[in-house]
Design a protein around this motif. Sequence first.
Motif, PDB file in Angstrom:
ATOM      1  N   VAL A  91       0.623  -1.536   0.425  1.00 39.84           N
ATOM      2  CA  VAL A  91       0.159  -0.079   0.202  1.00 39.84           C
ATOM      3  C   VAL A  91       0.553   1.363  -0.264  1.00 39.84           C
ATOM      4  CG1 VAL A  91      -1.469   1.668   1.253  1.00 39.84           C
ATOM      5  CG2 VAL A  91      -1.857  -0.996   0.844  1.00 39.84           C
ATOM      6  N   GLY A  92       0.544   2.357  -0.466  1.00 41.72           N
ATOM      7  CA  GLY A  92       1.257   3.556  -0.533  1.00 41.72           C
ATOM      8  C   GLY A  92       0.705   4.398  -1.389  1.00 41.72           C
ATOM      9  N   LEU A  93       0.980   5.425  -1.115  1.00 36.44           N
ATOM     10  CA  LEU A  93       0.368   6.929  -1.539  1.00 36.44           C
ATOM     11  C   LEU A  93       0.833   8.222  -1.642  1.00 36.44           C
ATOM     12  CD1 LEU A  93      -2.491   8.755  -1.931  1.00 36.44           C
ATOM     13  CD2 LEU A  93      -3.031   8.758   0.231  1.00 36.44           C
ATOM     14  N   SER A  94       0.463   9.147  -2.897  1.00 31.41           N
ATOM     15  CA  SER A  94       1.909  10.261  -3.079  1.00 31.41           C
ATOM     16  C   SER A  94       0.679  11.026  -3.895  1.00 31.41           C
ATOM     17  CB  SER A  94       2.869   9.862  -4.042  1.00 31.41           C
ATOM     18  OG  SER A  94       3.230  11.316  -3.867  1.00 31.41           O
ATOM     19  N   ILE A  95       1.002  12.383  -2.922  1.00 30.64           N
ATOM     20  CA  ILE A  95      -0.033  13.479  -3.338  1.00 30.64           C
ATOM     21  C   ILE A  95       0.645  14.732  -3.680  1.00 30.64           C
ATOM     22  CG2 ILE A  95      -1.898  15.496  -2.907  1.00 30.64           C
ATOM     23  CD1 ILE A  95      -2.936  12.955  -0.619  1.00 30.64           C
ATOM     24  N   PRO A  96       1.368  14.645  -4.753  1.00 33.01           N
ATOM     25  CA  PRO A  96       2.155  15.462  -5.241  1.00 33.01           C
ATOM     26  C   PRO A  96       0.979  17.211  -5.156  1.00 33.01           C
ATOM     27  CG  PRO A  96       1.253  14.664  -7.225  1.00 33.01           C
ATOM     28  CD  PRO A  96       0.726  13.822  -5.504  1.00 33.01           C
ATOM     29  N   PRO A 150      11.471  16.976  -5.789  1.00 36.23           N
ATOM     30  CA  PRO A 150      11.108  18.753  -5.727  1.00 36.23           C
ATOM     31  C   PRO A 150       8.719  18.592  -5.942  1.00 36.23           C
ATOM     32  CG  PRO A 150      11.686  18.249  -7.878  1.00 36.23           C
ATOM     33  CD  PRO A 150      12.335  17.012  -7.485  1.00 36.23           C
ATOM     34  N   ASN A 151       8.140  17.334  -6.726  1.00 41.57           N
ATOM     35  CA  ASN A 151       7.078  17.357  -6.814  1.00 41.57           C
ATOM     36  C   ASN A 151       6.764  16.796  -6.028  1.00 41.57           C
ATOM     37  OD1 ASN A 151       7.085  18.621  -9.695  1.00 41.57           O
ATOM     38  ND2 ASN A 151       7.666  16.473 -10.097  1.00 41.57           N
ATOM     39  N   ALA A 152       7.130  15.883  -4.767  1.00 40.89           N
ATOM     40  CA  ALA A 152       6.313  14.842  -3.650  1.00 40.89           C
ATOM     41  C   ALA A 152       7.324  14.964  -2.742  1.00 40.89           C
ATOM     42  CB  ALA A 152       5.962  13.817  -4.641  1.00 40.89           C
ATOM     43  N   PRO A 153       7.734  16.094  -2.271  1.00 40.62           N
ATOM     44  CA  PRO A 153       8.296  15.681  -0.325  1.00 40.62           C
ATOM     45  C   PRO A 153       7.867  14.956   0.535  1.00 40.62           C
ATOM     46  CG  PRO A 153       7.334  18.092  -0.872  1.00 40.62           C
ATOM     47  CD  PRO A 153       7.429  17.466  -1.759  1.00 40.62           C
ATOM     48  N   LEU A 154       6.490  15.232   0.503  1.00 41.11           N
ATOM     49  CA  LEU A 154       5.930  14.364   1.763  1.00 41.11           C
ATOM     50  C   LEU A 154       6.303  12.798   1.366  1.00 41.11           C
ATOM     51  CD1 LEU A 154       2.741  16.012   2.907  1.00 41.11           C
ATOM     52  CD2 LEU A 154       5.064  16.212   4.329  1.00 41.11           C
ATOM     53  N   TYR A 155       6.303  12.660   0.032  1.00 39.99           N
ATOM     54  CA  TYR A 155       6.243  11.045  -0.081  1.00 39.99           C
ATOM     55  C   TYR A 155       7.479  10.712  -0.009  1.00 39.99           C
ATOM     56  CZ  TYR A 155       6.205   6.854  -2.793  1.00 39.99           C
ATOM     57  OH  TYR A 155       6.006   5.556  -3.274  1.00 39.99           O
ATOM     58  N   CYS A 156       8.576  11.423  -0.324  1.00 42.08           N
ATOM     59  CA  CYS A 156       9.821  11.231  -0.016  1.00 42.08           C
ATOM     60  C   CYS A 156      10.505  10.983   1.281  1.00 42.08           C
ATOM     61  CB  CYS A 156      10.867  11.897  -0.427  1.00 42.08           C
ATOM     62  SG  CYS A 156      10.449  12.833  -2.126  1.00 42.08           S
ATOM     63  N   THR A 157       9.404  11.643   2.273  1.00 42.59           N
ATOM     64  CA  THR A 157       9.378  11.979   4.116  1.00 42.59           C
ATOM     65  C   THR A 157       8.778  11.039   4.681  1.00 42.59           C
ATOM     66  OG1 THR A 157       9.497  13.940   4.022  1.00 42.59           O
ATOM     67  CG2 THR A 157       9.471  12.781   5.846  1.00 42.59           C
ATOM     68  N   ALA A 158       7.842  10.509   4.158  1.00 42.57           N
ATOM     69  CA  ALA A 158       7.206   9.101   4.594  1.00 42.57           C
ATOM     70  C   ALA A 158       8.253   7.891   4.185  1.00 42.57           C
ATOM     71  CB  ALA A 158       5.658   8.608   3.896  1.00 42.57           C
ATOM     72  N   LYS A 159       8.622   7.687   2.504  1.00 44.70           N
ATOM     73  CA  LYS A 159       9.533   6.597   2.708  1.00 44.70           C
ATOM     74  C   LYS A 159      10.248   5.795   3.061  1.00 44.70           C
ATOM     75  CE  LYS A 159       6.134   4.631  -0.539  1.00 44.70           C
ATOM     76  NZ  LYS A 159       5.345   3.540   0.158  1.00 44.70           N
ATOM     77  N   ALA A 160      11.247   7.212   3.671  1.00 43.26           N
ATOM     78  CA  ALA A 160      12.017   7.085   4.185  1.00 43.26           C
ATOM     79  C   ALA A 160      12.302   7.146   5.616  1.00 43.26           C
ATOM     80  CB  ALA A 160      12.922   8.476   4.057  1.00 43.26           C
ATOM     81  N   ALA A 161      11.101   7.135   6.288  1.00 44.44           N
ATOM     82  CA  ALA A 161      10.470   6.288   7.492  1.00 44.44           C
ATOM     83  C   ALA A 161      10.012   5.288   7.506  1.00 44.44           C
ATOM     84  CB  ALA A 161       9.406   7.477   7.655  1.00 44.44           C
ATOM     85  N   VAL A 162       9.497   4.688   5.867  1.00 49.35           N
ATOM     86  CA  VAL A 162       9.356   3.401   6.029  1.00 49.35           C
ATOM     87  C   VAL A 162      10.717   2.896   6.310  1.00 49.35           C
ATOM     88  CG1 VAL A 162       8.931   2.124   4.645  1.00 49.35           C
ATOM     89  CG2 VAL A 162       7.386   3.511   4.871  1.00 49.35           C
TER      90      VAL A 162
END
Length: 236
Positions: A91-96, A150-162
Amino acid sequence: MKSLRNKVAVITGATGGMGRALAESLANQGVKLVLTSTNEEKLAELRMQLEGKGASVIAVRADVTKEEQVRSLFEQVAQAYGHADMLVNLVGLSIPDKIEAMEEERYDLTMDVNVKGTFLCCKHFIPVVSPESGASIINIGSMAAKRANPNAPLYCTAKAAVNMFSQGLAMQVKEQNIRVTTLNPGGADTGFWGNRQVPREKFLLASDVADVILFVLASDTRIAFHEISFESFNAL
């Protein structure tokens, strides 16, 4: 490579492109499948397709961000099979969007789906594992955890947390004979992107990701894969 026949695998995000490809691949290996998704219609269609090919399949609608639903999922696993051997969190989600335009609710949703969902599924998988069998958890990160986008810094953060969650979890569950691996695929040509204009010619296929997952699951349990980062050769 070891046989996976009659092993029990739980796949979250099973109705997505990667989930379907993995479910089909594992079914061909004789794996007993527990599939979950929030899309009940697609889940039923996938179950019927795989059962038509002789696979053993349980399909459970569950929102992985809701603990009661995740707990119920793994209770059904225990009731049906007695234990589980493999968990693949797809399961994954990105909201750019621009950070200044991002509402708090969209931040919460991004973190909940990618991080909280992974945490909850791991939490409730561990108690249904048979320690003597050697179980595997595969959490899906992303190359975005390694290379800022640069289009999805929150997604990058979340996947780094994973990635970091998986590293710590691996140390915790080693004595329970459970391996934990993070896979960081590059872009894959799936429905994840919606109608966004992306360079699909540079992307992996969903089946490529499924192949890497199968490789890890079928490898000898004495081998620990901490993380594997990979992308399409055309993306280099």
